[in-house]
Design an enzyme around this catalytic site. Structure first.
Site, PDB file in Angstrom:
ATOM      1  N   LYS A 278       0.759  -1.110   0.110  1.00 36.96           N
ATOM      2  CA  LYS A 278       0.071  -0.248   0.161  1.00 36.96           C
ATOM      3  C   LYS A 278       1.017   1.265  -0.010  1.00 36.96           C
ATOM      4  O   LYS A 278       1.855   1.268   1.010  1.00 36.96           O
ATOM      5  CB  LYS A 278      -0.772  -0.205   1.443  1.00 36.96           C
ATOM      6  CG  LYS A 278      -2.148   0.565   1.188  1.00 36.96           C
ATOM      7  CD  LYS A 278      -2.926   0.479   2.315  1.00 36.96           C
ATOM      8  CE  LYS A 278      -4.371   1.087   2.363  1.00 36.96           C
ATOM      9  NZ  LYS A 278      -5.022   0.877   3.678  1.00 36.96           N
TER      10      LYS A 278
HETATM   11  C1  E4P Z   1      -8.204   2.106   3.559  1.00 43.17           C
HETATM   12  O1  E4P Z   1      -7.437   1.066   3.211  1.00 43.17           O
HETATM   13  C2  E4P Z   1      -8.145   2.719   5.115  1.00 43.17           C
HETATM   14  O2  E4P Z   1      -7.285   1.801   5.874  1.00 43.17           O
HETATM   15  C3  E4P Z   1      -9.313   3.030   5.635  1.00 43.17           C
HETATM   16  O3  E4P Z   1     -10.367   2.363   4.837  1.00 43.17           O
HETATM   17  C4  E4P Z   1      -9.299   4.145   6.322  1.00 43.17           C
HETATM   18  O4  E4P Z   1     -10.512   4.306   7.090  1.00 43.17           O
HETATM   19  P1  E4P Z   1     -11.025   5.553   7.925  1.00 43.17           P
HETATM   20  O5  E4P Z   1     -11.138   6.798   7.277  1.00 43.17           O
HETATM   21  O6  E4P Z   1     -12.037   5.154   8.726  1.00 43.17           O
HETATM   22  O7  E4P Z   1      -9.808   5.666   8.829  1.00 43.17           O
END
Ligand code: E4P
Length: 218
Positions: free
Chosen positions: A87
């Site tokens: 990522k």
């Molecule tokens: C995406 O891969 C992120 O880990 C995640 O969906 C972020 O979510 P949040 O806005 O609830 O922190």
């Protein structure tokens, strides 16, 4: 549409996996910290533990923001397990890193996507997934689902192979709407996935069926 769970909590990953509908996991540094996983060795062990539970892609996020650092981390993460998807944040160095990792046959997930322009760049670089953050857009009065719809239309017109991974899901409606407008994947906390099960008429209907069966058989 594929279902990923957005957590680093092993119990929740197991619970979602036991449902039989889980296709993968996404994590991020905040989610790892929430579980108290610190230090490179422990983080690496934790990714391996997640990979042992799930039969699908597991996104593991780099913490470097320079090209060399992202490549170094990306290679280390990818070597952990073939399920690992690296990522990478949507920044200039990140686009270069996605292009490079893709050319090495390493899967990538471009994270922190908040516009169609960013999505196009990541797709051009060859990202396996892009993660538009629906909830965080809604939080500041932008329409997160509208962004998913726009990207889905652009990717269909252009024939991009990059998959749209709707992230930052806050509720079951986000999941339903993401499916409606063409997300290839959603990543969600467990409670929003389980909320899809719920309907009061299902509960009252089942209660009546069981009561009628009991009466007729007593
Ligand atoms: C995406 O891969 C992120 O880990 C995640 O969906 C972020 O979510 P949040 O806005 O609830 O922190």
């Amino acid at each position: 549409m594929k279902f990923f769970i957005d957590t680093a909590n092993l119990a929740q990953i197991k619970e979602a996996n036991d449902l039989g509908i889980l296709d993968g996991v996404t994590t991020n540094p905040s989610l790892m910290a929430k579980e108290g996983i610190t230090g490179t060795d422990n983080v690496m062990k934790h990714y391996k533990a997640i990979c042992a539970i799930v039969d699908g892609d597991v996104s593991a996020e780099v913490i470097s923001t320079d090209f060399e650092g992202m490549i170094r981390e990306g290679e280390m993460l990818a070597a952990l397990d073939e399920k690992i998807v690296v990522k990478i944040p949507m920044i200039k160095e990140g686009i270069k890193a996605i292009k490079h990792l893709t050319s090495m046959g390493i899967k990538t997930n471009c994270t922190l996507v908040f516009s169609s322009g960013q999505a196009i760049l990541a797709a051009k670089a060859g990202a396996t997934y892009i993660s538009p953050f629906i909830g965080r857009l809604d939080d500041i009065s932008y329409d997160g689902i509208q962004l998913i719809a726009e990207i889905a239309q652009i990717f269909a017109v252009q024939g991009y192979q990059t998959q749209i991974l709707a992230a930052s899901i806050r509720n079951p409606i986000h999941i339903i709407k993401s499916a409606q407008v063409g997300a290839h994947v959603i990543t969600s906390p467990l409670d929003s996935i389980l909320a899809l099960l719920k309907h009061p008429l299902t509960d009252s209907g089942l209660e009546k069926f069981l009561a009628d069966h009991k009466k007729a058989n007593s």
